[in-house]
Motif scaffolding. Structure first.
Motif, PDB file in Angstrom:
ATOM      1  N   ASP A  95      23.008 -14.215  57.756  1.00  0.00           N
ATOM      2  CA  ASP A  95      24.185 -13.343  57.606  1.00  0.00           C
ATOM      3  C   ASP A  95      23.758 -11.908  57.286  1.00  0.00           C
ATOM      4  O   ASP A  95      22.674 -11.674  56.758  1.00  0.00           O
ATOM      5  CB  ASP A  95      25.081 -13.863  56.473  1.00  0.00           C
ATOM      6  CG  ASP A  95      25.714 -15.192  56.828  1.00  0.00           C
ATOM      7  OD1 ASP A  95      25.590 -15.604  58.001  1.00  0.00           O
ATOM      8  OD2 ASP A  95      26.325 -15.807  55.942  1.00  0.00           O
ATOM      9  N   ASP A  97      25.179 -10.010  55.093  1.00  0.00           N
ATOM     10  CA  ASP A  97      25.532  -9.550  53.740  1.00  0.00           C
ATOM     11  C   ASP A  97      24.478  -9.877  52.684  1.00  0.00           C
ATOM     12  O   ASP A  97      24.740  -9.736  51.488  1.00  0.00           O
ATOM     13  CB  ASP A  97      26.878 -10.161  53.334  1.00  0.00           C
ATOM     14  CG  ASP A  97      26.836 -11.683  53.319  1.00  0.00           C
ATOM     15  OD1 ASP A  97      25.767 -12.253  53.622  1.00  0.00           O
ATOM     16  OD2 ASP A  97      27.863 -12.310  53.012  1.00  0.00           O
ATOM     17  N   GLN A  99      23.505 -12.604  51.544  1.00  0.00           N
ATOM     18  CA  GLN A  99      23.706 -13.803  50.715  1.00  0.00           C
ATOM     19  C   GLN A  99      22.601 -14.811  51.026  1.00  0.00           C
ATOM     20  O   GLN A  99      22.246 -15.618  50.182  1.00  0.00           O
ATOM     21  CB  GLN A  99      25.085 -14.409  50.977  1.00  0.00           C
ATOM     22  CG  GLN A  99      26.186 -13.622  50.319  1.00  0.00           C
ATOM     23  CD  GLN A  99      27.447 -14.451  50.134  1.00  0.00           C
ATOM     24  OE1 GLN A  99      28.200 -14.634  51.085  1.00  0.00           O
ATOM     25  NE2 GLN A  99      27.682 -14.942  48.942  1.00  0.00           N
ATOM     26  N   ARG A 198      21.390 -18.902  46.617  1.00  0.00           N
ATOM     27  CA  ARG A 198      22.398 -18.080  47.303  1.00  0.00           C
ATOM     28  C   ARG A 198      22.738 -16.862  46.446  1.00  0.00           C
ATOM     29  O   ARG A 198      23.065 -17.003  45.268  1.00  0.00           O
ATOM     30  CB  ARG A 198      23.642 -18.934  47.538  1.00  0.00           C
ATOM     31  CG  ARG A 198      24.770 -18.192  48.194  1.00  0.00           C
ATOM     32  CD  ARG A 198      25.180 -18.910  49.423  1.00  0.00           C
ATOM     33  NE  ARG A 198      26.463 -18.495  49.915  1.00  0.00           N
ATOM     34  CZ  ARG A 198      26.637 -17.887  51.081  1.00  0.00           C
ATOM     35  NH1 ARG A 198      25.602 -17.600  51.837  1.00  0.00           N
ATOM     36  NH2 ARG A 198      27.835 -17.566  51.491  1.00  0.00           N
ATOM     37  N   ARG A 201      27.345 -11.485  47.581  1.00  0.00           N
ATOM     38  CA  ARG A 201      27.484 -10.587  48.721  1.00  0.00           C
ATOM     39  C   ARG A 201      26.964  -9.209  48.319  1.00  0.00           C
ATOM     40  O   ARG A 201      27.325  -8.699  47.256  1.00  0.00           O
ATOM     41  CB  ARG A 201      28.965 -10.501  49.090  1.00  0.00           C
ATOM     42  CG  ARG A 201      29.179 -10.076  50.482  1.00  0.00           C
ATOM     43  CD  ARG A 201      30.632 -10.244  50.891  1.00  0.00           C
ATOM     44  NE  ARG A 201      30.711 -10.751  52.258  1.00  0.00           N
ATOM     45  CZ  ARG A 201      30.417 -10.007  53.309  1.00  0.00           C
ATOM     46  NH1 ARG A 201      30.041  -8.756  53.165  1.00  0.00           N
ATOM     47  NH2 ARG A 201      30.470 -10.519  54.518  1.00  0.00           N
TER      48      ARG A 201
HETATM   49 MG    MG Z   1      28.608 -14.096  53.078  1.00  0.00          MG
END
Ligand code: MG
Ligand code: UDP
Length: 316
Positions: A95, A97, A99, A198, A201
């Motif tokens: 992704d 962002d 993350q 994780r 964001r």
């Molecule tokens: Mg995300």
């Protein structure tokens, strides 16, 4: 030299992209010594400055290729577009962002070099996600594994490495309702896992609205198993037993304890409302499958490309 492609879907990521560039550049600088690289950024119909940022980045660094879709097609189709355009011996998607912790990429590459076809990057914990996101994710992955029998591990989203062979195999699956993590699990191949924590964001807000999450979960079930279609059988069996029981009970009352007999209207109301609800539910399930057949039948392309960065068009 072997080539590695990074595929990154971007939807209104003007705030995340500069941070992604900062984090990804040192990793690329380290990998450039041993590999050819390409970074494919798919702009999924953004309405902010995402495309401008992608174009500027591609001018600065020739390994960056930008592809703009003609509208917002959704995460899974944006990823598919990136996969279609990846030319590397291995492809890694994540992704925009941050993350997905991209510092685990060297470990993924190591496993690929040792002969693994697909390396899943799995979230070891999701404490930084909201309670709602964690609860729905748990339900989603549990259903996927139980009903759809995918071999993809729980909590693996779309952060994964695929070698050329397994990616080519995945690309032969052209169904419209796509949920790539389950499709990859269906493909098989030799897989391995790396774990990461994780992150929150990096900037902006989630681009997965509740509707997009529900659509994804529905696709996850209705595109991978025909089990719900058989639900009518199970219900009919259960209700037949209940009806028979009720009939026997009433017969018994009729002969031996007439004062215990239920008034007729009560049984009628229960039967009519209950059965109607059930029939509508089963019809709804059929509707889900029919709408998917309808969409498949139209044979439309999965996505449409509006433009590519100059450098990318030269490559085609
Ligand atoms: Mg995300
Ligand atoms: N994304 C996309 N199209 C969409 C929604 C999301 O390309 O319609 C991209 C988004 O830019 C990000 C990735 O998919 O790179 C995951 O989206 P997001 O981070 O918003 O999802 P979450 O992490 O909240 O589940």
């Amino acid at each position: 030299m072997k080539k590695i492609s990074f595929v990154i879907p971007c939807y209104n990521e003007q705030d995340s992209l500069p941070l992604l560039k900062c984090e990804l550049t040192p990793i690329c600088d380290m990998l450039r010594e041993s590999y050819d690289l390409e970074i494919i950024l798919v702009d999924d119909g953004s309405t902010d400055r995402t495309w401008q940022i992608i174009t500027d980045w591609s001018v600065e660094d020739p390994i960056v290729r930008g592809i703009m879709l003609s509208r917002n097609f959704g995460h899974q189709l944006a990823l598919t577009c990136g996969y279609d355009h990846a030319t590397g011996d291995a492809m890694i998607s994540f992704d925009a962002d941050l993350q997905d912790d991209i510092t685990v990429i060297p470990r993924m590459i190591e496993k690929w070099e040792q002969g693994t076809d697909i390396v899943f990057a799995v979230r070891s914990q999701r404490e930084k996600d909201t309670f709602f996101k964690r609860a729905t994710a748990k339900l989603f992955y549990a259903t996927q594994q139980k009903i759809c029998k995918t071999t993809a591990p729980q909590n693996c989203a779309d952060f994964r490495l695929m070698n050329r062979n397994s990616l080519n195999a995945l690309l032969t699956l052209r169904e419209r309702a796509r949920i790539l993590r389950t499709m990859v699990g269906w493909c098989g191949f030799k897989t391995d896992t790396v774990y990461f924590e994780r992150q929150e964001r990096s900037a902006g807000t989630t681009k997965y609205s509740l509707k997009k999450m529900i659509d994804l979960a529905m696709d996850g079930i209705f595109s991978f198993t025909d089990l719900p279609l058989k639900i009518a059988y199970y219900f009919s069996g259960i209700f037949l037993l209940i009806c028979l029981g009720y009939l026997v009970y009433n017969g018994y009352c009729w002969f031996f304890q007439p004062h215990k007999l239920e008034p007729g209207w009560l049984s009628l109301v229960v039967l009519i409302t209950g059965f109607n609800a059930l029939i509508l539910f089963c019809l709804g399930i059929m509707g889900e499958y029919i709408s998917r057949i309808y969409n498949e039948m139209k044979q439309r392309p999965l996505y449409l490309v509006a433009r590519k960065t100059e450098h990318s068009s030269e490559n085609e």
